[in-house]
Design a protein around this motif. Structure first.
Motif, PDB file in Angstrom:
ATOM      1  N   UNK A  40      -3.219 -20.002   9.545  1.00 36.07           N
ATOM      2  CA  UNK A  40      -2.974 -18.607   9.914  1.00 36.07           C
ATOM      3  C   UNK A  40      -1.538 -18.390  10.375  1.00 36.07           C
ATOM      4  N   UNK A  41      -0.991 -19.345  11.119  1.00 39.37           N
ATOM      5  CA  UNK A  41       0.398 -19.247  11.567  1.00 39.37           C
ATOM      6  C   UNK A  41       1.348 -19.215  10.367  1.00 39.37           C
ATOM      7  N   UNK A  42       1.096 -20.070   9.382  1.00 38.89           N
ATOM      8  CA  UNK A  42       1.916 -20.087   8.170  1.00 38.89           C
ATOM      9  C   UNK A  42       1.805 -18.762   7.425  1.00 38.89           C
ATOM     10  N   UNK A  43       0.589 -18.240   7.267  1.00 37.13           N
ATOM     11  CA  UNK A  43       0.391 -16.984   6.545  1.00 37.13           C
ATOM     12  C   UNK A  43       1.032 -15.808   7.279  1.00 37.13           C
ATOM     13  N   UNK A  44       0.911 -15.767   8.591  1.00 37.21           N
ATOM     14  CA  UNK A  44       1.526 -14.682   9.369  1.00 37.21           C
ATOM     15  C   UNK A  44       3.040 -14.694   9.231  1.00 37.21           C
ATOM     16  N   UNK A  45       3.619 -15.877   9.140  1.00 43.07           N
ATOM     17  CA  UNK A  45       5.066 -16.002   9.053  1.00 43.07           C
ATOM     18  C   UNK A  45       5.580 -15.698   7.646  1.00 43.07           C
ATOM     19  N   UNK A  46       4.816 -16.017   6.603  1.00 41.20           N
ATOM     20  CA  UNK A  46       5.334 -15.965   5.243  1.00 41.20           C
ATOM     21  C   UNK A  46       4.740 -14.897   4.328  1.00 41.20           C
ATOM     22  N   UNK A  47       3.660 -14.250   4.740  1.00 41.88           N
ATOM     23  CA  UNK A  47       3.009 -13.277   3.867  1.00 41.88           C
ATOM     24  C   UNK A  47       3.049 -11.902   4.527  1.00 41.88           C
ATOM     25  N   UNK A  48       3.509 -10.920   3.780  1.00 39.21           N
ATOM     26  CA  UNK A  48       3.574  -9.546   4.256  1.00 39.21           C
ATOM     27  C   UNK A  48       2.201  -8.901   4.126  1.00 39.21           C
ATOM     28  N   UNK A  49       1.672  -8.385   5.241  1.00 41.55           N
ATOM     29  CA  UNK A  49       0.372  -7.721   5.230  1.00 41.55           C
ATOM     30  C   UNK A  49       0.598  -6.223   5.018  1.00 41.55           C
ATOM     31  N   UNK A  50       0.299  -5.740   3.823  1.00 48.69           N
ATOM     32  CA  UNK A  50       0.605  -4.345   3.501  1.00 48.69           C
ATOM     33  C   UNK A  50      -0.207  -3.351   4.322  1.00 48.69           C
ATOM     34  N   UNK A  51      -1.322  -3.762   4.889  1.00 49.37           N
ATOM     35  CA  UNK A  51      -2.101  -2.848   5.725  1.00 49.37           C
ATOM     36  C   UNK A  51      -1.426  -2.596   7.072  1.00 49.37           C
ATOM     37  N   UNK A  52      -0.564  -3.519   7.496  1.00 50.93           N
ATOM     38  CA  UNK A  52       0.075  -3.386   8.800  1.00 50.93           C
ATOM     39  C   UNK A  52       1.518  -2.909   8.714  1.00 50.93           C
ATOM     40  N   UNK A  53       2.050  -2.658   7.542  1.00 50.39           N
ATOM     41  CA  UNK A  53       3.453  -2.275   7.377  1.00 50.39           C
ATOM     42  C   UNK A  53       3.830  -1.012   8.143  1.00 50.39           C
ATOM     43  N   UNK A  54       3.012   0.005   8.102  1.00 51.34           N
ATOM     44  CA  UNK A  54       3.364   1.311   8.646  1.00 51.34           C
ATOM     45  C   UNK A  54       2.894   1.530  10.082  1.00 51.34           C
TER      46      UNK A  54
END
Length: 67
Positions: A40-54
Motif C-alpha cells: 500500500x505504501x508503494x502504491x500510494x507513492x507511485x500511483x495516482x488515484x483519480x478519485x482523490x485528485x479534486x
C-alpha cells in the motif's frame, strides 16, 4: 522450434518491489512475500488515484505531482 518457457523469466519491476512474489494456493488464498502495508505504501507513492485528485481536504494529493 521449442518455445522458451515464460515461467523461468522474472518480470521487470521497480527497484522498490525487487523480490516481490505472489502465490495463490489450491484454496484460492493469496500469499505474498511483502506485507500489505508495504504494498500500500508503494502504491500510494507511485500511483495516482483519480478519485482523490479534486479533493481539497487532502494535502498529500495536492503535493503529489500529476503524471
Amino acid at each position: 522450434m521449442a518455445k522458451k518457457s515464460k515461467k523461468d523469466e522474472n518480470p521487470k519491476v521497480s527497484a522498490d518491489l525487487e523480490g516481490f512474489k505472489m502465490k495463490i494456493n489450491s484454496f484460492g488464498e493469496i500469499s505474498s512475500s511483502f506485507s500489505i502495508d508495504k504494498i500500500n505504501e508503494f502504491l500510494n507513492k507511485n500511483v495516482d488515484d483519480k478519485k482523490l485528485r479534486d479533493r481539497d481536504d487532502l494535502e498529500e494529493v495536492k503535493k503529489k505531482p500529476k503524471k
